[in-house]
Design a protein around this motif. Structure first.
Motif, PDB file in Angstrom:
ATOM      1  N   GLY A  31      10.566   6.737  -7.183  1.00  0.00           N
ATOM      2  CA  GLY A  31      10.042   8.065  -7.443  1.00  0.00           C
ATOM      3  C   GLY A  31       8.599   8.077  -7.886  1.00  0.00           C
ATOM      4  O   GLY A  31       7.896   9.078  -7.702  1.00  0.00           O
ATOM      5  N   SER A  32       8.128   6.973  -8.474  1.00  0.00           N
ATOM      6  CA  SER A  32       6.742   6.915  -8.965  1.00  0.00           C
ATOM      7  C   SER A  32       5.814   6.167  -8.010  1.00  0.00           C
ATOM      8  O   SER A  32       4.668   5.871  -8.378  1.00  0.00           O
ATOM      9  N   ARG A  33       6.291   5.865  -6.797  1.00  0.00           N
ATOM     10  CA  ARG A  33       5.418   5.204  -5.823  1.00  0.00           C
ATOM     11  C   ARG A  33       4.191   6.066  -5.523  1.00  0.00           C
ATOM     12  O   ARG A  33       4.314   7.277  -5.305  1.00  0.00           O
ATOM     13  N   PRO A  34       3.008   5.477  -5.481  1.00  0.00           N
ATOM     14  CA  PRO A  34       1.806   6.272  -5.216  1.00  0.00           C
ATOM     15  C   PRO A  34       1.813   6.949  -3.848  1.00  0.00           C
ATOM     16  O   PRO A  34       1.309   8.056  -3.699  1.00  0.00           O
ATOM     17  N   ARG A  35       2.410   6.267  -2.847  1.00  0.00           N
ATOM     18  CA  ARG A  35       2.360   6.777  -1.473  1.00  0.00           C
ATOM     19  C   ARG A  35       3.762   6.819  -0.853  1.00  0.00           C
ATOM     20  O   ARG A  35       3.985   6.267   0.217  1.00  0.00           O
ATOM     21  N   LEU A  36       4.688   7.467  -1.498  1.00  0.00           N
ATOM     22  CA  LEU A  36       6.052   7.543  -0.986  1.00  0.00           C
ATOM     23  C   LEU A  36       6.078   8.274   0.352  1.00  0.00           C
ATOM     24  O   LEU A  36       5.613   9.416   0.453  1.00  0.00           O
ATOM     25  N   PRO A  37       6.626   7.661   1.415  1.00  0.00           N
ATOM     26  CA  PRO A  37       6.727   8.356   2.705  1.00  0.00           C
ATOM     27  C   PRO A  37       7.518   9.657   2.580  1.00  0.00           C
ATOM     28  O   PRO A  37       8.448   9.759   1.778  1.00  0.00           O
ATOM     29  N   TRP A  38       7.146  10.644   3.362  1.00  0.00           N
ATOM     30  CA  TRP A  38       7.783  11.964   3.400  1.00  0.00           C
ATOM     31  C   TRP A  38       7.477  12.778   2.145  1.00  0.00           C
ATOM     32  O   TRP A  38       8.097  13.803   1.902  1.00  0.00           O
ATOM     33  N   SER A  39       6.537  12.322   1.334  1.00  0.00           N
ATOM     34  CA  SER A  39       6.194  13.063   0.129  1.00  0.00           C
ATOM     35  C   SER A  39       4.679  13.066  -0.045  1.00  0.00           C
ATOM     36  O   SER A  39       3.954  12.422   0.714  1.00  0.00           O
ATOM     37  N   LEU A  98       4.508  -1.841  -5.040  1.00  0.00           N
ATOM     38  CA  LEU A  98       3.347  -2.734  -5.142  1.00  0.00           C
ATOM     39  C   LEU A  98       2.524  -2.719  -3.864  1.00  0.00           C
ATOM     40  O   LEU A  98       1.279  -2.759  -3.904  1.00  0.00           O
ATOM     41  N   ASN A  99       3.195  -2.658  -2.720  1.00  0.00           N
ATOM     42  CA  ASN A  99       2.480  -2.600  -1.451  1.00  0.00           C
ATOM     43  C   ASN A  99       1.660  -1.317  -1.351  1.00  0.00           C
ATOM     44  O   ASN A  99       0.555  -1.315  -0.794  1.00  0.00           O
ATOM     45  N   ASP A 100       2.188  -0.226  -1.900  1.00  0.00           N
ATOM     46  CA  ASP A 100       1.400   1.004  -1.987  1.00  0.00           C
ATOM     47  C   ASP A 100       0.121   0.754  -2.783  1.00  0.00           C
ATOM     48  O   ASP A 100      -0.975   1.181  -2.382  1.00  0.00           O
ATOM     49  N   HIS A 101       0.247   0.080  -3.919  1.00  0.00           N
ATOM     50  CA  HIS A 101      -0.931  -0.228  -4.737  1.00  0.00           C
ATOM     51  C   HIS A 101      -1.936  -1.063  -3.948  1.00  0.00           C
ATOM     52  O   HIS A 101      -3.151  -0.919  -4.122  1.00  0.00           O
ATOM     53  N   SER A 102      -1.454  -1.949  -3.087  1.00  0.00           N
ATOM     54  CA  SER A 102      -2.367  -2.832  -2.349  1.00  0.00           C
ATOM     55  C   SER A 102      -3.292  -2.063  -1.421  1.00  0.00           C
ATOM     56  O   SER A 102      -4.353  -2.562  -1.047  1.00  0.00           O
ATOM     57  N   LYS A 103      -2.907  -0.857  -1.053  1.00  0.00           N
ATOM     58  CA  LYS A 103      -3.717  -0.063  -0.129  1.00  0.00           C
ATOM     59  C   LYS A 103      -4.884   0.624  -0.828  1.00  0.00           C
ATOM     60  O   LYS A 103      -5.861   1.005  -0.173  1.00  0.00           O
ATOM     61  N   ASP A 104      -4.786   0.790  -2.135  1.00  0.00           N
ATOM     62  CA  ASP A 104      -5.840   1.468  -2.896  1.00  0.00           C
ATOM     63  C   ASP A 104      -6.409   0.612  -4.017  1.00  0.00           C
ATOM     64  O   ASP A 104      -7.563   0.793  -4.418  1.00  0.00           O
ATOM     65  N   ASN A 105      -5.592  -0.303  -4.538  1.00  0.00           N
ATOM     66  CA  ASN A 105      -5.985  -1.103  -5.699  1.00  0.00           C
ATOM     67  C   ASN A 105      -5.524  -2.547  -5.515  1.00  0.00           C
ATOM     68  O   ASN A 105      -4.739  -3.078  -6.312  1.00  0.00           O
ATOM     69  N   ILE A 117       7.268 -10.396  -4.704  1.00  0.00           N
ATOM     70  CA  ILE A 117       5.837 -10.653  -4.506  1.00  0.00           C
ATOM     71  C   ILE A 117       5.523 -10.858  -3.031  1.00  0.00           C
ATOM     72  O   ILE A 117       4.553 -10.319  -2.499  1.00  0.00           O
ATOM     73  N   LYS A 118       6.363 -11.645  -2.363  1.00  0.00           N
ATOM     74  CA  LYS A 118       6.109 -11.951  -0.949  1.00  0.00           C
ATOM     75  C   LYS A 118       6.095 -10.678  -0.105  1.00  0.00           C
ATOM     76  O   LYS A 118       5.268 -10.511   0.797  1.00  0.00           O
ATOM     77  N   HIS A 119       7.034  -9.776  -0.398  1.00  0.00           N
ATOM     78  CA  HIS A 119       7.079  -8.525   0.359  1.00  0.00           C
ATOM     79  C   HIS A 119       6.004  -7.542  -0.105  1.00  0.00           C
ATOM     80  O   HIS A 119       5.537  -6.718   0.684  1.00  0.00           O
ATOM     81  N   ALA A 120       5.592  -7.643  -1.351  1.00  0.00           N
ATOM     82  CA  ALA A 120       4.561  -6.749  -1.869  1.00  0.00           C
ATOM     83  C   ALA A 120       3.196  -7.014  -1.244  1.00  0.00           C
ATOM     84  O   ALA A 120       2.421  -6.089  -1.020  1.00  0.00           O
ATOM     85  N   ILE A 121       2.901  -8.284  -0.969  1.00  0.00           N
ATOM     86  CA  ILE A 121       1.570  -8.640  -0.473  1.00  0.00           C
ATOM     87  C   ILE A 121       1.519  -8.691   1.049  1.00  0.00           C
ATOM     88  O   ILE A 121       0.514  -9.114   1.620  1.00  0.00           O
ATOM     89  N   ARG A 122       2.575  -8.214   1.718  1.00  0.00           N
ATOM     90  CA  ARG A 122       2.669  -8.379   3.172  1.00  0.00           C
ATOM     91  C   ARG A 122       1.506  -7.727   3.919  1.00  0.00           C
ATOM     92  O   ARG A 122       0.991  -8.291   4.888  1.00  0.00           O
TER      93      ARG A 122
END
Length: 354
Positions: free
Chosen positions: A146-154, A190-197, A219-224
């Motif tokens: 719910g707190s994802r910066p870039r949640l799809p469909w939202s 975390l992957n959302d964060h990687s796009k901006d920060n 971590i592995k999936h976050a930095i993909r």
């Protein structure tokens, strides 16, 4: 999913728990003009029509939602329950938080909670930090999703994009969660964060315990996304050096011209030119032609390899070209690209006919 048969059962559930609920009138109202509405439009319309047929008093209405909830199917259609709370519960914060905590176990409240984050970010995040300690996997997952910066469909959460540390406590609590359902959410957050920060995100996860298998997976999936871009700092986290000493050999495709519905088969070899073993992440990319005629790159995972000095390894893959809900193909010259630790080692051109 939201069709007349669904609404008959849905209305009967409310009629069973509230003698004042007019089942037939609700069915008539909620199905009127429904053919013109999209999936999410039907979801929102259901919440609005429920509001017409439930008591005006929010607490009384939510009590009826609680009573009807066990009689309703779980899954996407159950998102009506948290959506109702998002629409009509903003003046009743504590009651709404309790309701979302329960309703998310039936159908995720990840979209509904964002309405409260938009209204009062600090107060809502304080609740979500507590949810990250909850025994229920759905509630813990809600804290992250719910707190994802870039949640799809939202909508984007602009303040969290500006201050990514606002959700750090949530992510750290869930950084070794035993539930894959939760770990996927943390990795996507975390992957959302990687796009901006990106620097912030890499600094955060670099301090986590990679010897824990759950944390390592996250971590592995976050930095993909960063790995696909060949980001040197992201590659280093798992020992993938940016500079590689390998030669691409015998890159081939089984055809240089294909039609929609065909499958492209390709293969290649990698040979080490180093005296040291090398840890490699091998990917490939298709540069798809878009409607505008411009090509857009899509990276796909192939596999990770520990290449010994002088060793040669062979790779092969089949890539179908079918229209999907997430991808429409267009005619033109495409590219196949081979990537090793983010470095381009070779390209092949081929033409797709529609």
């Amino acid at each position: 999913m939201f069709n007349r048969a669904f609404y008959v059962n849905f209305a009967q559930a409310f009629g069973n728990v509230d003698k004042h609920f007019h089942v037939e009138a609700f069915i008539d109202d909620v199905t009127r003009g429904i053919d013109r509405l999209s999936l999410n439009g039907r979801l929102r319309n259901t919440s609005i029509m429920l509001h017409r047929h439930l008591p005006d008093d929010f607490n009384k209405a939510v009590a009826i939602l609680y009573a009807a909830a066990p009689l309703l199917p779980a899954g996407y259609t159950a998102l009506v329950l948290p959506d109702y709370v998002a629409l009509y519960g903003k003046q009743h914060f504590d009651q709404s938080m309790e309701a979302l905590q329960y309703f998310t176990t039936l159908g995720s409240a990840e979209f509904a909670i964002r309405e409260f984050l938009k209204t009062d970010l600090v107060k809502t995040l304080d609740v979500m930090h507590k949810w990250a300690d909850d025994k229920n996997v759905h509630v813990r997952r809600l804290a992250s999703e719910g707190s994802r910066p870039r949640l799809p469909w939202s909508f984007k959460l602009a303040e969290i994009i500006k201050q990514p540390a606002l959700t750090q406590g949530i992510l750290e609590k869930l950084s070794a969660d035993e539930a894959l359902y939760v770990r996927k959410s943390v990795a996507n957050h975390l992957n959302d964060h990687s796009k901006d920060n990106a620097s912030y995100m890499l600094n955060l996860v670099s301090g986590w315990d990679k010897t824990n298998k759950h944390t390592s997976w996250i971590i592995k999936h976050a930095i993909r996304t960063l790995v696909k871009r060949g980001d040197r700092e992201a590659l280093k986290i798992f020992g993938f050096e940016g500079e590689v000493s390998v030669v691409l050999e015998n890159l081939y495709t089984d055809k240089i011209s294909l039609r929609l519905g065909d499958t492209l088969s390709f293969g290649f070899g990698l040979k080490s030119e180093s005296e040291q073993q090398q840890k490699l992440v091998v990917d490939y990319a298709i540069h798809y032609v878009k409607a505008s005629g411009v090509r857009m790159k899509k990276v796909y995972k192939l596999r990770e390899v520990l290449l010994l000095p002088g060793q040669a390894v062979q790779f092969s893959k089949r890539q179908p070209f079918l229209d999907l809900t997430t991808r429409k193909h267009y005619a033109g010259e495409h590219l196949l690209e081979i990537l090793v630790n983010g470095n381009t080692l070779g390209k092949v051109r081929f033409v797709l006919h529609i």
